[in-house]
Design an enzyme around this catalytic site. Sequence first.
Site, PDB file in Angstrom:
ATOM      1  N   LYS A  41       0.817  -1.219   0.000  1.00 27.12           N
ATOM      2  CA  LYS A  41       0.000   0.000   0.000  1.00 27.12           C
ATOM      3  C   LYS A  41       0.855   1.275   0.000  1.00 27.12           C
ATOM      4  CE  LYS A  41      -3.878  -2.314   2.140  1.00 27.12           C
ATOM      5  NZ  LYS A  41      -4.640  -2.505   0.906  1.00 27.12           N
ATOM      6  N   GLY A  42       1.923   1.285   0.793  1.00 23.77           N
ATOM      7  CA  GLY A  42       2.775   2.477   0.821  1.00 23.77           C
ATOM      8  C   GLY A  42       3.429   2.703  -0.532  1.00 23.77           C
ATOM      9  N   ASP A 248      -9.734  -5.166 -12.568  1.00 22.80           N
ATOM     10  CA  ASP A 248      -8.971  -5.548 -11.371  1.00 22.80           C
ATOM     11  C   ASP A 248      -8.892  -4.308 -10.479  1.00 22.80           C
ATOM     12  OD1 ASP A 248      -7.139  -6.277  -9.454  1.00 22.80           O
ATOM     13  OD2 ASP A 248      -5.544  -6.832 -10.853  1.00 22.80           O
ATOM     14  N   ALA A 251      -5.338  -1.996  -5.634  1.00 26.23           N
ATOM     15  CA  ALA A 251      -4.655  -0.686  -5.532  1.00 26.23           C
ATOM     16  C   ALA A 251      -5.508   0.494  -5.988  1.00 26.23           C
ATOM     17  CB  ALA A 251      -3.315  -0.679  -6.266  1.00 26.23           C
ATOM     18  N   ALA A 252      -6.808   0.290  -6.182  1.00 22.59           N
ATOM     19  CA  ALA A 252      -7.678   1.426  -6.537  1.00 22.59           C
ATOM     20  C   ALA A 252      -7.607   2.481  -5.436  1.00 22.59           C
ATOM     21  CB  ALA A 252      -9.115   0.952  -6.719  1.00 22.59           C
ATOM     22  N   GLY A 253      -7.717   2.017  -4.196  1.00 23.11           N
ATOM     23  CA  GLY A 253      -7.658   2.940  -3.061  1.00 23.11           C
ATOM     24  C   GLY A 253      -6.283   3.591  -2.959  1.00 23.11           C
ATOM     25  N   ASP A 254      -5.241   2.839  -3.221  1.00 28.26           N
ATOM     26  CA  ASP A 254      -3.878   3.400  -3.149  1.00 28.26           C
ATOM     27  C   ASP A 254      -3.693   4.466  -4.215  1.00 28.26           C
ATOM     28  OD1 ASP A 254      -3.378   1.570  -1.153  1.00 28.26           O
ATOM     29  OD2 ASP A 254      -2.583   0.075  -2.547  1.00 28.26           O
ATOM     30  N   ALA A 284      -7.076   3.189 -13.103  1.00 25.51           N
ATOM     31  CA  ALA A 284      -6.349   2.058 -12.500  1.00 25.51           C
ATOM     32  C   ALA A 284      -7.179   0.768 -12.487  1.00 25.51           C
ATOM     33  CB  ALA A 284      -5.909   2.426 -11.089  1.00 25.51           C
ATOM     34  N   ARG A 287      -7.121  -1.783 -15.436  1.00 28.14           N
ATOM     35  CA  ARG A 287      -5.879  -2.496 -15.756  1.00 28.14           C
ATOM     36  C   ARG A 287      -5.538  -3.482 -14.653  1.00 28.14           C
ATOM     37  NH1 ARG A 287      -2.635   3.031 -16.916  1.00 28.14           N
ATOM     38  NH2 ARG A 287      -3.780   3.599 -18.791  1.00 28.14           N
ATOM     39  N   GLY A 289      -3.274  -5.537 -11.886  1.00 27.37           N
ATOM     40  CA  GLY A 289      -2.142  -5.354 -10.988  1.00 27.37           C
ATOM     41  C   GLY A 289      -2.210  -4.076 -10.167  1.00 27.37           C
ATOM     42  N   SER A 293      -0.993  -0.736 -12.750  1.00 26.54           N
ATOM     43  CA  SER A 293      -2.280  -0.181 -13.188  1.00 26.54           C
ATOM     44  C   SER A 293      -2.343   1.343 -13.064  1.00 26.54           C
ATOM     45  CB  SER A 293      -3.420  -0.788 -12.344  1.00 26.54           C
ATOM     46  OG  SER A 293      -3.366  -0.295 -11.017  1.00 26.54           O
TER      47      SER A 293
HETATM   48  P1  ATP Z   1      -8.327  -1.716  -2.973  1.00 23.34           P
HETATM   49  O1  ATP Z   1      -8.330  -2.219  -1.561  1.00 23.34           O
HETATM   50  O2  ATP Z   1      -8.850  -2.706  -3.959  1.00 23.34           O
HETATM   51  O3  ATP Z   1      -7.058  -1.063  -3.350  1.00 23.34           O
HETATM   52  P2  ATP Z   1     -10.199   0.131  -1.915  1.00 23.34           P
HETATM   53  O4  ATP Z   1     -11.258  -0.782  -1.407  1.00 23.34           O
HETATM   54  O5  ATP Z   1      -9.279   0.727  -0.911  1.00 23.34           O
HETATM   55  O6  ATP Z   1      -9.379  -0.543  -3.065  1.00 23.34           O
HETATM   56  P3  ATP Z   1     -12.247   1.451  -3.411  1.00 23.34           P
HETATM   57  O7  ATP Z   1     -13.141   2.200  -2.528  1.00 23.34           O
HETATM   58  O8  ATP Z   1     -12.706   0.150  -3.926  1.00 23.34           O
HETATM   59  O9  ATP Z   1     -10.833   1.340  -2.684  1.00 23.34           O
HETATM   60  O10 ATP Z   1     -11.841   2.338  -4.669  1.00 23.34           O
HETATM   61  C1  ATP Z   1     -11.090   3.533  -4.539  1.00 23.34           C
HETATM   62  C2  ATP Z   1     -11.504   4.479  -5.616  1.00 23.34           C
HETATM   63  O11 ATP Z   1     -11.217   3.875  -6.887  1.00 23.34           O
HETATM   64  C3  ATP Z   1     -12.989   4.784  -5.665  1.00 23.34           C
HETATM   65  O12 ATP Z   1     -13.350   5.795  -4.758  1.00 23.34           O
HETATM   66  C4  ATP Z   1     -13.153   5.200  -7.112  1.00 23.34           C
HETATM   67  O13 ATP Z   1     -12.668   6.506  -7.297  1.00 23.34           O
HETATM   68  C5  ATP Z   1     -12.211   4.231  -7.829  1.00 23.34           C
HETATM   69  N1  ATP Z   1     -12.904   3.000  -8.241  1.00 23.34           N
HETATM   70  C6  ATP Z   1     -12.909   1.816  -7.616  1.00 23.34           C
HETATM   71  N2  ATP Z   1     -13.669   0.918  -8.279  1.00 23.34           N
HETATM   72  C7  ATP Z   1     -14.159   1.560  -9.356  1.00 23.34           C
HETATM   73  C8  ATP Z   1     -15.011   1.193 -10.448  1.00 23.34           C
HETATM   74  N3  ATP Z   1     -15.523  -0.041 -10.542  1.00 23.34           N
HETATM   75  N4  ATP Z   1     -15.297   2.123 -11.374  1.00 23.34           N
HETATM   76  C9  ATP Z   1     -14.770   3.381 -11.303  1.00 23.34           C
HETATM   77  N5  ATP Z   1     -13.962   3.790 -10.300  1.00 23.34           N
HETATM   78  C10 ATP Z   1     -13.657   2.898  -9.340  1.00 23.34           C
HETATM   79  O1  RIB Z   2      -3.890  -2.109  -1.757  1.00 24.97           O
HETATM   80  C1  RIB Z   2      -3.358  -3.084  -2.583  1.00 24.97           C
HETATM   81  C2  RIB Z   2      -2.126  -3.668  -1.953  1.00 24.97           C
HETATM   82  O2  RIB Z   2      -2.489  -4.339  -0.770  1.00 24.97           O
HETATM   83  C3  RIB Z   2      -1.434  -4.708  -2.803  1.00 24.97           C
HETATM   84  O3  RIB Z   2      -0.495  -4.168  -3.687  1.00 24.97           O
HETATM   85  C4  RIB Z   2      -0.843  -5.646  -1.774  1.00 24.97           C
HETATM   86  O4  RIB Z   2       0.551  -5.598  -1.711  1.00 24.97           O
HETATM   87  C5  RIB Z   2      -1.477  -5.263  -0.444  1.00 24.97           C
HETATM   88  O5  RIB Z   2      -0.577  -4.595   0.316  1.00 24.97           O
END
Ligand code: ATP
Ligand code: RIB
Length: 307
Positions: A41-42, A248, A251-254, A284, A287, A289, A293
């Site tokens: 995450k970092g 996929d 890392a959407a949140g990251d 992200a 894509r 990964g 991504s």
């Molecule tokens: P992860 O743990 O998988 O890294 P997360 O659960 O911390 O992700 P999410 O809330 O799922 O984070 O997504 C973070 C942001 O990514 C969302 O607020 C949005 O901006 C974008 N996002 C995630 N999923 C989608 C999607 N299906 N379509 C468009 N944007 C998305």
């Molecule tokens: O947020 C996604 C990340 O969580 C992955 O890259 C994995 O390494 C875990 O730390």
Amino acid sequence: MGKGILIVGSLNMDIVVEMTKMPELGETVMGKHLSYIPGGKGANQACAAGKLGGHVTMLGCVGNDNFGTRQIQLLKESHVCMEYVDVRQEEPTGTAVIYVDGTGANSIVVIPGANACCDIQYLKEHDELFQNCSYAMFQMEIPKEAVYYGIARAKELGKTTILNPAPAPEALPEEIWEKIDFFTPNETELAKLAGLKEMDERSIRRGARKILAKGVKQVLVTMGSKGVLWVNDKTEQIFPARKVEAVDTTAAGDCFNGAFVTALQQGYSIEDAITFANLASSIAVTRKGAQSSIPERDEIYSICGAN
Ligand code: ATP
Ligand code: RIB
């Protein structure tokens, strides 16, 4: 580092297993593909900040092995200052085993390895980075005492602090809340830390206000395809996500967090920073990964037509 971003956190090698459907407990399924992709995450947040034009320095630890060497190299190529990342002899680089199903959803198991060495002592040895940054960002894949120490130290120095509470602990120490400027949980993390039983929109809004009442200045709840809820003492608004075909969400949140702090560093308002980060993470998720991504800045401009 001047008015830069300091990201303190984990660096992992992600071992990504793709399959149509996740196995149930005790079930064996056939997988489709196995790949090794830099993550953590970092590191992912630093990668996003670096690729999107942020002035970013990373603090964290890897092992003296190929995974660690690759992480450092790739993050340098993504314009992250890796000078202070520690290469430890006694532990391997952290790893994460990630299951991704046919819908793009994932389940993750993290083995911390060298991330466990990112402790208070190591942060104290790099106090000058806390002194010189403007923004300090944390997640929770390193020892949590180090996260709390880092937040307190950054706040003591008058810096803007951002905590992405992932993975979420059972609770945060009460004295930490008021030291957090931006708190960026996803819905599950918010539910855990705010003690929510439901995760419908009303409950999420209530949970965000509960966190605000603890002393956090701004709460940004990422809600996947539903976008982001922003709550502070004056506003409560949802920023919808761009409509895309997600393959996929790793890392959407990251990506959101790294993009958000970069936009703040570059002088965007909070609203504009959320919009920018929403766009970055919407790319992200299309894509595969984690770091693989994360988009470049030009890709965001090509979507919104601005710069
Ligand atoms: P992860 O743990 O998988 O890294 P997360 O659960 O911390 O992700 P999410 O809330 O799922 O984070 O997504 C973070 C942001 O990514 C969302 O607020 C949005 O901006 C974008 N996002 C995630 N999923 C989608 C999607 N299906 N379509 C468009 N944007 C998305
Ligand atoms: O947020 C996604 C990340 O969580 C992955 O890259 C994995 O390494 C875990 O730390």
